[in-house]
Design an enzyme around this catalytic site. Sequence first.
Site, PDB file in Angstrom:
ATOM      1  N   THR A 261      -9.105   4.171  11.488  1.00 43.35           N
ATOM      2  CA  THR A 261      -9.378   4.881  12.833  1.00 43.35           C
ATOM      3  C   THR A 261     -10.760   4.788  12.915  1.00 43.35           C
ATOM      4  O   THR A 261     -10.759   4.591  14.730  1.00 43.35           O
ATOM      5  CB  THR A 261      -9.097   6.539  12.406  1.00 43.35           C
TER       6      THR A 261
ATOM      7  N   ALA B 142      -9.438   5.776   3.488  1.00 45.27           N
ATOM      8  CA  ALA B 142      -9.237   6.595   4.255  1.00 45.27           C
ATOM      9  C   ALA B 142     -10.563   7.666   4.468  1.00 45.27           C
ATOM     10  O   ALA B 142     -11.215   8.036   3.725  1.00 45.27           O
ATOM     11  CB  ALA B 142      -7.994   7.491   4.053  1.00 45.27           C
ATOM     12  N   GLY B 143     -10.490   8.197   5.661  1.00 49.18           N
ATOM     13  CA  GLY B 143     -11.706   9.402   6.074  1.00 49.18           C
ATOM     14  C   GLY B 143     -13.067   8.790   6.444  1.00 49.18           C
ATOM     15  O   GLY B 143     -13.993   9.376   6.549  1.00 49.18           O
TER      16      GLY B 143
ATOM     17  N   LYS C 279       0.954  -1.224   0.134  1.00 48.39           N
ATOM     18  CA  LYS C 279       0.075  -0.024   0.175  1.00 48.39           C
ATOM     19  C   LYS C 279       1.054   1.370  -0.074  1.00 48.39           C
ATOM     20  O   LYS C 279       1.686   1.538   0.975  1.00 48.39           O
ATOM     21  CB  LYS C 279      -0.941  -0.032   1.209  1.00 48.39           C
TER      22      LYS C 279
END
Length: 260
Positions: free
Chosen positions: A207, A184-185, A96
């Site tokens: 996250t 992401a996000g 990645k």
Amino acid sequence: MVTFYGKSFASRLLIGSALYPSPAVMQAAIRASGAGIVTVSLRREAAGGKTGDAFWNLIRELDVAVLPNTAGCRSVREAVTTAKLARELFGTSWVKLEVIADNDTLQPDVVGLVEAATILIKDGFEVFPYCTEDLSVANRLVDAGCKVVMPWAAPIGSAKGITNRDALKLLRERLPDITLVVDAGLGAPSHAAQALELGYDAVLLNTAIAKAADPVAMANAFRLGVEAGRTAYEAGLMDARDFASPSTPVVGTPFWHAVS
Ligand SMILES: CC(=O)[C@@H](O)[C@H](O)COP(=O)(O)O
């Protein structure tokens, strides 16, 4: 099933291995997510001696495919060197690829990304590039030989969800043969479902699960969100429209066509 560089996986969720409150919670959350691919930072694995070994043993016990990442790299040279070390350490040509341009937004350096991807692919790597949602960048990555492209939904760790739906939709339309992953996000299972509803092949997140009050329960919720989004995509979503249309007919049969 979803395929990455010739390897097929039942789960369309890829998960990160950082930020969990404990190693046991990390393992339980990854299991609950159903993910078949876990991304691992070389910096953490190589962080030193026993810590690195213990972490690697935990990942091995999960029996998942490992996707080493170049998180934290801020130049082409650093990313390429890190990818080569990761190949040695993890015994995989998958990487990645992150080349970060900006410390505040963690925005990808898309110019450096294309350059690093080109170098790594020539060296036999199978690259999963973390990029913005820009079509021209995605095209350059595909031209360089990427079979997987991973545009962000929003900045890493922001939990904002999909901020540029139209651009992600365009990428899906223009790159029908490329495995597309929203990376992401993402902050909620509904965000993951939206990505799958757009026809994205998978999502990658960390996250929102690791920082949830109950990471294991949240991992399960994301698993369900991904499954719901994919099921809806395959079922064929109706197009949104600008006018009302009664869903309860006033006369006739409740079915859309007359029964003869
Ligand atoms: C783990 C990893 O690779 C992250 O850099 C990834 O981009 C996920 O982002 P979130 O933490 O926002 O889910």
